[in-house]
Write an enzyme that holds these catalytic residues in place. Structure first.
Site, short mmCIF file in Angstrom:
data_model
loop_
_atom_site.label_atom_id
_atom_site.label_comp_id
_atom_site.label_asym_id
_atom_site.label_seq_id
_atom_site.Cartn_x
_atom_site.Cartn_y
_atom_site.Cartn_z
N GLY A 199 -18.48 19.19 -48.45
CA GLY A 199 -17.84 18.39 -49.48
C GLY A 199 -18.66 18.27 -50.75
O GLY A 199 -18.39 17.43 -51.60
N ASN A 235 -9.66 21.21 -41.65
CA ASN A 235 -9.97 19.83 -41.25
C ASN A 235 -9.49 18.90 -42.37
O ASN A 235 -10.10 18.84 -43.43
CB ASN A 235 -11.48 19.70 -41.04
CG ASN A 235 -11.90 18.27 -40.77
OD1 ASN A 235 -11.07 17.40 -40.52
ND2 ASN A 235 -13.21 18.02 -40.82
N TRP A 236 -8.38 18.22 -42.12
CA TRP A 236 -7.79 17.38 -43.17
C TRP A 236 -8.48 16.03 -43.31
O TRP A 236 -8.15 15.25 -44.20
CB TRP A 236 -6.28 17.18 -42.90
CG TRP A 236 -5.49 18.45 -43.01
CD1 TRP A 236 -5.97 19.71 -43.30
CD2 TRP A 236 -4.07 18.60 -42.83
NE1 TRP A 236 -4.93 20.61 -43.32
CE2 TRP A 236 -3.76 19.97 -43.03
CE3 TRP A 236 -3.04 17.71 -42.52
CZ2 TRP A 236 -2.46 20.46 -42.93
CZ3 TRP A 236 -1.75 18.21 -42.41
CH2 TRP A 236 -1.47 19.56 -42.62
N HIS A 273 -18.45 16.47 -35.52
CA HIS A 273 -18.46 16.76 -36.97
C HIS A 273 -19.58 15.93 -37.62
O HIS A 273 -19.87 14.82 -37.18
CB HIS A 273 -17.11 16.40 -37.59
CG HIS A 273 -17.00 16.84 -39.01
ND1 HIS A 273 -17.49 16.09 -40.05
CD2 HIS A 273 -16.50 17.97 -39.57
CE1 HIS A 273 -17.28 16.74 -41.18
NE2 HIS A 273 -16.68 17.89 -40.92
N GLY A 287 -12.65 22.19 -45.18
CA GLY A 287 -12.27 20.79 -45.41
C GLY A 287 -11.37 20.69 -46.64
O GLY A 287 -10.17 20.93 -46.58
N GLY A 288 -11.98 20.36 -47.78
CA GLY A 288 -11.25 20.11 -49.02
C GLY A 288 -10.18 21.16 -49.33
O GLY A 288 -9.02 20.81 -49.64
N GLU A 314 -22.25 24.03 -39.67
CA GLU A 314 -21.90 23.29 -40.88
C GLU A 314 -23.14 22.56 -41.41
O GLU A 314 -23.43 21.43 -40.99
CB GLU A 314 -20.81 22.25 -40.58
CG GLU A 314 -19.49 22.86 -40.20
CD GLU A 314 -18.35 22.01 -40.73
OE1 GLU A 314 -17.49 22.56 -41.42
OE2 GLU A 314 -18.32 20.79 -40.46
#
Ligand code: PGA
Length: 255
Positions: A172, A9-10, A94, A233-234, A166
């Protein structure tokens, strides 16, 4: 053999040129394995050009969100109908959509139905906040999200969706969940789906973990029973790290 799924997930990062460079790097570094599906979710700006660039045998494309109406007077929105034929997957619900943009389970349920109606595979995100967890509410929150979000789908449609667990406190933050916490939460999610839609539906469902996944912890989640993959993610913005995570999914699929 159950296929593993690794999703990047950018988020709101990388312009179209930067996204194209990252795809190029990923294609050089990711090894194709029959037992692992890789999906990248760039900004909606980039999905169309990347659809022409991506080698579909290596990676599939996903969107990060889609609106629930197919067309109309909804300034700024992109519909699942518009994404049809461009992406294969779409993230729905999300935690950033829930908490930054105030999306309710009612909205998320409608978005999920729109994505399915437009023949895109949804990746539904659920998870508790740290206040929920410290208040002993995790089980109830997951139950409520699963029940409300899936309510517009049939048993058969649910068999083909992906749910990502999640925990909001792990996204994050670097404060990743322990494998036994993930195991517990995924059991709750699977149990809820089984109760509501039966064992066959639950068996078809793919469940992922997401939240501060890095190359050095990826394997520990992949080895948890009931985990079919990861939402990253990151670390998905770094081609070396993401390629390593894909490699660890392959390793665990082989065992
Ligand atoms: P993170 O994000 O890996 O940076 O924690 C996960 C996500 O938002 O899906």
């Amino acid at each position: 053999m159950r296929k593993k799924l690794i999703v990047g997930n950018w988020k709101m990062n990388l312009n179209t040129h930067q996204a194209s460079v990252l795809v190029h790097r990923l294609e050089e570094n990711i090894e194709t394995h029959k037992d692992v599906d890789v999906v990248i979710c760039p900004s909606v700006m980039s999905v169309q050009p990347l659809n022409l660039q991506v080698n579909k045998r290596k990676m599939k494309l996903g969107a990060q969100d889609a609106f629930y109406e197919d067309e109309g007077a909804y300034t700024g929105q992109v519909s699942a109908a518009m994404l049809h034929g461009v992406v294969e997957y779409c993230i729905v619900g999300h935690s950033e959509r829930r908490h930054v943009f105030g999306e309710t389970d009612d909205v998320i349920g409608k978005k999920l139905a729109a994505v399915v109606r437009n023949k895109i595979k949804p990746i539904l995100c659920v998870g508790e906040t740290s206040a929920d967890r410290s208040g002993g509410e995790t089980k109830q929150v997951l139950h409520d999200q699963v029940t409300a979000d899936l309510r517009n789908l049939t048993d058969k449609e649910i068999q083909n969706i992906v749910i990502a667990y999640e925990p909001v406190w792990a996204i994050g933050t670097g404060d990743f969940a322990k494998p036994n916490q993930v195991k517990e939460a995924i059991e709750i999610i699977r149990h809820n789906v089984r109760e509501l839609y039966g064992a066959k539906t639950e068996e078809g469902l793919r469940v992922l973990y997401g939240g501060s996944v890095k190359p050095d912890n990826a394997q520990s989640y992949m080895d948890v029973e009931g985990v079919d993959g990861l939402l990253v993610g990151g670390a998905s913005l770094n081609y070396k790290q993401f390629s390593e995570i894909v490699a660890s999914a392959h390793k665990s699929a082989e065992n």
